[in-house]
Design a protein around this motif. Sequence first.
Motif, PDB file in Angstrom:
ATOM      1  N   GLY A   5       0.798  -1.220   0.000  1.00  0.00           N
ATOM      2  CA  GLY A   5       0.000   0.000   0.000  1.00  0.00           C
ATOM      3  C   GLY A   5       0.829   1.267   0.000  1.00  0.00           C
ATOM      4  N   ALA A   6       2.076   1.191   0.465  1.00  0.00           N
ATOM      5  CA  ALA A   6       2.940   2.366   0.501  1.00  0.00           C
ATOM      6  C   ALA A   6       3.441   2.761  -0.881  1.00  0.00           C
ATOM      7  N   GLN A   9       0.049   3.628  -5.139  1.00  0.00           N
ATOM      8  CA  GLN A   9      -0.329   4.770  -5.980  1.00  0.00           C
ATOM      9  C   GLN A   9       0.702   5.035  -7.067  1.00  0.00           C
ATOM     10  N   PRO A  10       2.005   5.136  -6.741  1.00  0.00           N
ATOM     11  CA  PRO A  10       2.960   5.311  -7.837  1.00  0.00           C
ATOM     12  C   PRO A  10       3.008   4.117  -8.787  1.00  0.00           C
ATOM     13  N   VAL A  11       2.808   2.913  -8.267  1.00  0.00           N
ATOM     14  CA  VAL A  11       2.762   1.735  -9.132  1.00  0.00           C
ATOM     15  C   VAL A  11       1.605   1.874 -10.120  1.00  0.00           C
ATOM     16  N   ALA A  12       0.418   2.225  -9.635  1.00  0.00           N
ATOM     17  CA  ALA A  12      -0.743   2.379 -10.511  1.00  0.00           C
ATOM     18  C   ALA A  12      -0.514   3.478 -11.542  1.00  0.00           C
ATOM     19  N   LEU A  30       0.052  -0.337   6.563  1.00  0.00           N
ATOM     20  CA  LEU A  30       0.389  -0.541   7.974  1.00  0.00           C
ATOM     21  C   LEU A  30       0.916  -1.943   8.271  1.00  0.00           C
ATOM     22  N   LEU A  31       0.859  -2.835   7.270  1.00  0.00           N
ATOM     23  CA  LEU A  31       1.498  -4.138   7.454  1.00  0.00           C
ATOM     24  C   LEU A  31       2.985  -3.966   7.745  1.00  0.00           C
ATOM     25  N   HIS A  32       3.572  -2.850   7.319  1.00  0.00           N
ATOM     26  CA  HIS A  32       4.992  -2.621   7.585  1.00  0.00           C
ATOM     27  C   HIS A  32       5.282  -2.486   9.077  1.00  0.00           C
ATOM     28  N   ASN A  33       4.271  -2.144   9.846  1.00  0.00           N
ATOM     29  CA  ASN A  33       4.464  -2.102  11.294  1.00  0.00           C
ATOM     30  C   ASN A  33       4.417  -3.504  11.900  1.00  0.00           C
ATOM     31  N   ARG A  34       3.990  -4.468  11.122  1.00  0.00           N
ATOM     32  CA  ARG A  34       3.968  -5.886  11.527  1.00  0.00           C
ATOM     33  C   ARG A  34       4.454  -6.733  10.352  1.00  0.00           C
TER      34      ARG A  34
END
Length: 191
Positions: A5-6, A9-12, A30-34
């Motif tokens: 998710g981070a 947007q640039p990928v799309a 927020l998966l990056h926090n876990r």
Amino acid sequence: MIACGAIAQPVASIVARRGWPVDVHPLPPLLHNRPDRIADEVRRLAVELSAAYSRVVIGYADCGTYGALDEVCRELGVRRLPGLHCYDVYAGESRLERFFDEQPGTYLLTDFLARSFARTVLQELGLDRHPELRDTYFGQYTRMVWLAQQPDDELRALAEQAAASIGLPLTVVETGDRGLERALGDLVCET
């Protein structure tokens, strides 16, 4: 493409600009926090999407999974973005090595993180409620480097706020999206 998710947007935006026949399916940033949950979430969505698509690719680098995402890729026969994290894709691995060699206490910031720092870092780590934890989390850092993909005055102000909120000086390095575009091209244009 299952995308972090981070960077979704640039990928799309790159996918649309290049006219690639790719649908982007983001997972929550927020998966990056876990990061221990990233591989399982990618596996779940990849299995689900494989029923509707002839090919699935993973728009994640390792992202702190310590090889667990690579295991999922091997298990499912899919490929992911190269590198340890999206910072490698944006700035290049050798440039990042130089940053850390010059100053090991470097905290990296992307455009996404500049926009979401108050939520994804300060609030998620509880620093908005317990500012005394600043040194616990960030006491070993000596600078923040913003890997600016699409810099403008608003983002610069947000990056400056992020750095100030944890008491670090800000260094701006304009990277653009060229590295991400190259990595995506290698991933989706494989024959």
